[in-house]
Design an enzyme around this catalytic site. Structure first.
Site, short mmCIF file in Angstrom:
data_model
loop_
_atom_site.label_atom_id
_atom_site.label_comp_id
_atom_site.label_asym_id
_atom_site.label_seq_id
_atom_site.Cartn_x
_atom_site.Cartn_y
_atom_site.Cartn_z
N SER A 81 0.83 -1.20 0.00
CA SER A 81 0.00 0.00 0.00
C SER A 81 0.87 1.26 0.00
O SER A 81 1.63 1.47 -0.93
CB SER A 81 -0.93 -0.09 1.22
OG SER A 81 -1.81 0.98 1.29
N ASP A 128 -9.50 -5.06 -5.04
CA ASP A 128 -8.91 -4.03 -4.20
C ASP A 128 -9.50 -2.66 -4.54
O ASP A 128 -9.28 -2.13 -5.62
CB ASP A 128 -7.39 -4.02 -4.42
CG ASP A 128 -6.65 -3.22 -3.38
OD1 ASP A 128 -7.25 -2.29 -2.81
OD2 ASP A 128 -5.48 -3.55 -3.12
N HIS A 164 -7.49 -5.35 -0.60
CA HIS A 164 -6.32 -4.65 -0.07
C HIS A 164 -5.61 -5.36 1.09
O HIS A 164 -4.38 -5.42 1.14
CB HIS A 164 -6.75 -3.26 0.36
CG HIS A 164 -5.64 -2.25 0.36
ND1 HIS A 164 -5.03 -1.82 -0.80
CD2 HIS A 164 -5.03 -1.60 1.36
CE1 HIS A 164 -4.10 -0.94 -0.50
NE2 HIS A 164 -4.07 -0.78 0.80
#
Ligand SMILES: *[C@@H]1O[C@H](CO)[C@@H](O)[C@H](O)[C@H]1NC(C)=O
Ligand SMILES: *[C@@H]1O[C@H](CO)[C@@H](O)[C@H](O)[C@H]1NC(C)=O
Ligand SMILES: *[C@@H]1O[C@H](CO)[C@@H](O)[C@H](O)[C@H]1NC(C)=O
Length: 414
Positions: A187, A357, A390
């Site tokens: 991320s 995601d 995610h």
């Protein structure tokens, strides 16, 4: 079960609540400040290190380190090795740096069982594992001059995570181990790396980089989350220039969010999917531990920078909001873009992306891949995981099989 679901939701609720602050920084802050300072002690450095709380209990070796950045933050790092190995100054074990994402810290890697925790799996496979903790998070809440209670302490965004924290971690590990490390970022950890690499920095000190849930472009977030972020600057951006004065410590934010969210579980449940996408493979039993530790603090300026990334559709430095302010900072009227096409073509990259995601939308990932299209074919590995969102990349019960094994095969090539 029901209660762990609710605790699970409580965490995710924090993100939309944060957006409320981003949308209306002044009113939200002003109205909450009094209450917060009454109720909460100031956030403080933990009394116990990550090794003690999360690693030693599994029998792994773990050492705590402090790393100083050139802008004088003191960042926590932990080094982990498998139970029956010896730490050597210049051992043959190849170092790997793990960099967490936004609103997380190093503890986020250790929520699941050992065989489902990436650092421990890497250690079992013979790697010398180093956990990086970004400035502002609990293991990195010191500075030579400022305290977390000073506004100056929070005057940074992911630009500084890329230009200060990242090189400090990499140099430290290289010096300690006398080896070039690999890098694995999740991320925001991918933003940091891409920003640095595109300026021709840091990559030459690394063997390779693995980017899980890459976020460079955020423009195509289709969810409510993205839309709220995108609208957050329709208000007078000039008012945001005094941003560093917002002393929004994460510990305060966390309480603030939990107060809001505890009243509204239904909306929160929607928010889980809306914010991160529909994670397939989380273990609800370990969620309470996750919630006891996350979200980690970040700076308001960083959240604003992330929302600029959503709205602008470009991968650029922090926009100070006016031509004059940008000129003073950058010598030009608009904030400079990071040029991803400038990343050295022979540098080994592994990029893994989940179809579900919501933060790292497939269209945005395509944009990133387009920028990398002239990368040397044999140096770029791309993995697309159909049912992942995610958080599955670090918390998924199947991540070891699905993602980490291919990652380790890649690392062993370099
Ligand atoms: C590495 O360690 C060995 C002993 O294990 C030592 O002889 C050698 O000088 C060390 N090399 C460096 C560069 O520190
Ligand atoms: C592009 O990368 C080179 C080194 O690889 C670096 O010297 C240069 O500053 C970079 N250009 C930009 C615009 O960041
Ligand atoms: C879920 O987490 C609990 C607690 O760590 C663990 O005992 C259990 O084995 C995990 N479940 C699976 C399917 O991995």
């Amino acid at each position: 079960m029901a209660s762990s679901l609710i605790t699970f939701l409580r965490w995710f609720l924090t993100v939309p609540a944060l957006l409320v602050l981003v949308v209306q920084p002044y009113p939200a802050y002003a109205s909450s400040r009094g209450a917060l300072t009454q109720v909460l002690p100031h956030g403080s450095a933990p009394t116990e290190g990550l090794c003690k709380t999360s690693v030693h209990r599994h029998g792994y070796k773990c050492q705590e380190f402090k790393v100083r950045t050139s802008d004088r933050y003191i960042l926590g790092m932990q080094r982990i090795q498998a139970p029956n190995t010896k730490f050597k100054c210049n051992g043959t074990r190849i170092p790997v740096i793990l960099q967490h994402g936004v609103l997380m810290d190093g503890q986020g890697w250790f929520v699941n069982t050992p065989s489902q925790s990436l650092p421990l799996v890497l250690a079992d496979n013979g790697f010398d594992v180093w956990i990086a903790n970004s400035r502002g998070t609990r293991y990195s809440s010191q500075h030579d001059i400022f305290n977390p209670t000073d506004p100056e302490f929070w005057d940074w965004s992911w630009d500084e995570l890329a230009s200060e924290d990242l090189p400090a971690f990499v140099n430290f590990v290289s010096t300690q181990t006398k080896q070039k490390p690999h890098y694995i970022g999740h991320s925001q950890g991918t933003i940091m790396a891409l920003a640095a690499f595109s300026e021709g920095k840091v990559y030459d000190k690394l063997r390779s980089a693995v980017l899980l849930s890459p976020v460079a472009y955020l423009h195509h977030i289709t969810t409510v989350f993205g839309q709220v972020l995108a609208k957050s600057f329709l208000a007078d951006i000039g008012s945001l220039i005094g941003l560093a004065e917002f002393d929004l410590q994460g510990f305060q934010l966390k309480q603030y969010f939990q107060t809001i969210c505890s009243n509204n579980h239904f909306n929160c449940y929607d928010a889980v999917t809306l914010v991160t996408g529909n994670n397939c493979c989380l273990n609800s039993t370990t969620m309470p531990e996750w919630l006891n530790n996350q979200p980690a603090p970040s700076s308001m300026k960083n959240m604003v920078h992330l929302s600029q990334t959503v709205r602008g559709g470009v991968f650029a430095k922090y926009d100070y909001g006016s031509p004059n302010a940008n000129k003073a900072k950058y010598g030009q009227e608009i904030a400079p873009c990071y040029n991803l096409a400038n990343i050295t073509k022979s540098f080994p990259l592994f990029i893994s992306h989940g179809a579900l995601d919501a933060l790292s939308d497939p269209v945005d990932v395509d944009l990133l891949m387009d920028q990398l299209k002239s990368h040397d074919g044999d140096k770029l590995t791309f993995q697309f995981v159909k049912n992942y969102a995610h958080l599955d990349f670090i918390l998924g019960m199947t991540a070891n099989e699905v993602v980490w094994k291919p990652v380790m095969a890649f690392l062993k090539r370099y």
